[in-house]
Write a protein that holds these residues in place. Structure first.
Motif, PDB file in Angstrom:
ATOM      1  N   LEU A 539       1.107  -1.167   0.089  1.00  0.00           N
ATOM      2  CA  LEU A 539       0.484  -0.467  -0.187  1.00  0.00           C
ATOM      3  C   LEU A 539       0.579   1.358   0.405  1.00  0.00           C
ATOM      4  O   LEU A 539       0.374   2.979  -0.163  1.00  0.00           O
ATOM      5  CB  LEU A 539      -0.954  -0.204   1.371  1.00  0.00           C
ATOM      6  N   HIS A 540       2.559   1.082   0.809  1.00  0.00           N
ATOM      7  CA  HIS A 540       3.021   2.433   0.943  1.00  0.00           C
ATOM      8  C   HIS A 540       2.967   2.760  -1.044  1.00  0.00           C
ATOM      9  O   HIS A 540       2.902   3.972  -0.890  1.00  0.00           O
ATOM     10  CB  HIS A 540       4.213   2.239   1.012  1.00  0.00           C
ATOM     11  N   HIS A 541       3.565   2.221  -2.087  1.00  0.00           N
ATOM     12  CA  HIS A 541       4.066   2.407  -2.685  1.00  0.00           C
ATOM     13  C   HIS A 541       2.858   2.477  -3.723  1.00  0.00           C
ATOM     14  O   HIS A 541       3.399   3.875  -4.457  1.00  0.00           O
ATOM     15  CB  HIS A 541       4.031   1.416  -3.604  1.00  0.00           C
ATOM     16  N   ALA A 542       1.547   2.181  -3.502  1.00  0.00           N
ATOM     17  CA  ALA A 542       1.098   3.283  -4.187  1.00  0.00           C
ATOM     18  C   ALA A 542       0.076   4.084  -3.480  1.00  0.00           C
ATOM     19  O   ALA A 542      -0.457   4.945  -4.627  1.00  0.00           O
ATOM     20  CB  ALA A 542      -0.640   1.562  -3.401  1.00  0.00           C
ATOM     21  N   LEU A 543       0.578   4.502  -2.135  1.00  0.00           N
ATOM     22  CA  LEU A 543      -0.461   6.080  -1.895  1.00  0.00           C
ATOM     23  C   LEU A 543       0.982   7.068  -2.931  1.00  0.00           C
ATOM     24  O   LEU A 543       0.526   7.898  -3.109  1.00  0.00           O
ATOM     25  CB  LEU A 543       0.201   5.374  -0.084  1.00  0.00           C
TER      26      LEU A 543
END
Length: 675
Positions: A539-543
């Motif tokens: 989710l970090h990369h997606a955000l």
């Protein structure tokens, strides 16, 4: 010809191809089913094949037709047996012997020694029917009835043997005269000569035409050349041979011996044997060796049995065609005439509809071949599929909330320049010019119609004044595929994409899939994405990607929609490498929270869509949403699309999702609000 005759019309069934007055096939159901299979990981080619096999709600598929073919085949095998001609000959023989015994008993003028000798001959007839018929060939019958019955045996055998090779000859040769038999023998002689010349390559078209002019009455198929004549004859002759192969050894021996009595002359059998040899040499590809096992009670004659074997061959061919299991298979391969003949007109109509459906899918622009030669859903098909999914979402929203937001392109906003047909409940202004034009064109074809019909009305679409930058983050991790959430996720993305592309064209949508790492995806790429079996929820990369999207559109309202079923277990390092850890590493959580805070500082309206019942995930997402004043929705899978679209529409109206739609109460435990 009289004047009335010249103007008389004749009506009959249309045989010039597909019915020109038939309604076009409905592709909506097929596209929806194909789209679902594609999103589940099937190739479009395979998805189309699967739909053709299954059929639709009101349309039988290939599997149903193949099942009917198999049932018809079993019915033929369980209904018939092969010894019909033998039984008929035995009955005639018994009739002849009984009549002769009666005549001998009544004839007082007959010498006693002669009577005794004849009775002894009849008493000592062989048990074999064929041997008895052969032994009586020189018997001097005293009874006219007995002589007639015995002659019927020879006549029956001749007609049956001819009927095996030439369908309908059994009836045509009934009560045949010597001249009729001579004509048949001459036809066989000329036919064998024609086939022999054809085998040597010395035949001519004129020879064939002369043969048909003289003997055409024996060939109702009306062949146009020698090859068509060969095809028809070889197909039936091969079936006749398969019938013989299906008999017991004793039955075959009986028939071979009886055949010598056909028409009272071995000449017919010799001609037929030569014909069989010619046909086998010219058409070796026919099935001359196999047989069937018949278990029924209904005896068949040689001609009828040959017809049943032909039917069985047709059914086997249809079974292969309907299987569509060979390379390059198409519905056009199915012999519709043969299918209708074997299973009835209804089956032919079903197969024809499937063929038209396949043709429409290939030729109407819904499928196209990529540079790699693979069949793909075209943008047109994606729009149609998105429209169907959005319609389903609208039904769910209006049914539960009384809302029409899917059809309101910012009703209080500015004109977008687009227009569309009026739908019930629309409040947009009319497009007067197009409405009047539609009415004029309609009345040109129907002057008696109303001045203005509801079908004429066109409304102008409006666009909300505030643009939105929308980032839909969809979890593509291992658990999404394992727990059956893969297809609902894709359907949700496609419905939202179609809504924005068709009704909110000023908004900017970015689709981001995140598994072990995150990736910006086009809708075609996401819908065709195979299930990802790598563990990791980044989710970090997606955000990071979502915030980059928001910064590209500084004047638009950021809307962040996150669909996930797991806590973050991977993050992106400074060097671009992915770090994975389960249970989640504190650094992964910290980096994810920091990037979500950045989304909050950019003013993003955040909604989490939590899938699954994991308590740890619920606590984590609740805390994440509270940090940025976001919302959490925990819908059932079939309500995911309605939840995401509803949240987006709520943000487009300038209020929170809760303000626009109230609590997400689907009833019956279908979905609920959290936080």
């Amino acid at each position: 010809m009289g004047r009335a005759d010249r103007h008389r019309s004749r009506y009959g069934r249309y045989t010039g191809g597909p019915d020109p007055l038939a309604p076009p096939v409905d592709l909506a159901e097929a596209l929806d089913a194909i789209g679902q299979d594609v999103m589940a990981g099937y190739s479009p080619e395979r998805a189309m094949r699967e739909f053709l096999r299954r059929g639709g709600d009101s349309q039988r598929g290939l599997d149903d037709l193949a099942r009917q073919v198999a049932e018809r085949r079993r019915e033929l095998l369980s209904q018939h047996r092969m010894d019909g001609t033998l039984q008929e000959v035995k009955e005639l023989l018994d009739k002849a012997v009984l009549a002769e015994r009666g005549q001998l008993a009544r004839d007082v003028d007959l010498d006693d020694s002669d009577r005794s000798f004849r009775e002894m001959q009849l008493d000592n007839l062989p048990a074999s029917t064929a041997a008895a018929v052969s032994e009586l060939s020189s018997y001097d019958w005293q009874s006219g009835e007995a002589r007639e019955a015995y002659e019927q045996i020879k006549d029956l055998l001749g007609r049956e043997l001819l009927d095996q090779r030439f369908k309908g000859m059994k009836q045509a040769m009934q009560n045949a005269t010597d001249e009729d038999r001579a004509a048949v023998n001459q036809m066989l002689t000329d036919l064998n000569q024609l086939l022999s010349d054809h085998a040597q390559g010395t035949d001519t078209p004129e020879q064939f035409e002369e043969f048909m002019a003289q003997h055409g009455e024996y060939f109702p198929e009306n062949p146009r050349d020698v090859d068509e004549l060969l095809d028809a004859l070889a197909s039936r002759a091969a079936a006749a041979q398969r019938m013989m192969n299906s008999m017991t050894a004793e039955q075959r021996q009986e028939l071979m011996e009886l055949s010598q009595q056909a028409f009272g002359s071995p000449e017919l059998m010799q001609s037929l044997a030569q014909l069989d040899a010619n046909l086998q040499a010219l058409r070796p590809g026919e099935d001359w060796t196999s047989g069937e096992r018949f278990d029924g009670e209904e005896g068949m004659g040689l001609g009828d049995g040959t017809g049943v074997l032909q039917d069985l061959a047709d059914l086997d061919e249809l079974a292969e065609q309907l299987s569509q299991s060979y390379d390059g298979s198409r519905m056009d391969d199915v012999d519709l005439d043969k299918l209708s003949r074997q299973l009835g007109e209804e089956a032919g109509v079903d197969a024809r509809t499937l063929a038209e459906l396949e043709r429409a899918l290939r030729d109407s622009g819904y499928m196209k071949r990529g540079s790699d030669g693979e069949l793909r859903l075209s943008p047109k098909a994606m729009r149609q599929l998105g429209k169907a999914l959005l319609k389903d979402v609208a039904t769910r929203l209006s049914g539960r909330q009384g809302q029409r937001d899917v059809r309101q392109s910012g009703a209080a906003g500015e004109l977008s320049g687009s227009s569309r047909e009026w739908e019930f409940g629309d409040t947009e202004p009319w497009d007067v010019t197009r409405t009047v034009t539609n009415a004029v064109l309609r009345r040109a074809g129907d002057a008696a119609g109303p001045l203005l019909s509801i079908e004429d009305v066109v409304v102008q679409e409006t666009e909300a004044r505030t643009q939105a930058a929308v980032a839909l983050l969809v979890d593509t991790s291992f658990s999404m595929a394992m727990d059956g959430r893969w297809v609902p996720m894709k359907r949700t993305a496609l419905a939202l994409h179609h809504l924005i592309q068709s009704r909110f064209r000023g908004d900017h949508l970015q689709l981001i899939g995140f598994g072990r790492h995150a990736e910006v995806m086009e809708i075609e790429q996401l819908t065709a994405l195979d299930a990802m079996w790598d563990k990791g929820t980044n989710l970090h990369h997606a955000l990071l990607l979502a915030n980059r999207h928001f910064r590209k559109h500084p004047n638009a309202q950021p809307v962040l929609l996150i669909v996930t079923d797991g806590e973050p277990t991977s993050h992106l390092e400074r060097n671009g490498q992915v770090s994975f850890s389960y249970p989640p590493h504190p650094l992964t959580v910290a980096l994810t929270v920091r990037e979500l805070d950045n989304s909050g500082r950019l003013g993003a309206q955040v909604t989490f869509f939590r899938l699954g019942e994991d308590p740890g995930l619920a606590r984590f997402i609740d805390q994440m949403a509270q940090r940025v004043g976001g919302q959490v929705v925990a819908p059932e899978l079939d309500d995911l699309g309605a939840a995401v679209v509803g949240s987006y529409l709520g943000s487009r109206q300038g209020g929170s999702y809760r303000d626009s739609f109230g609590d997400w109460g689907f009833g019956g435990g279908r979905g609920f609000w959290v936080g």
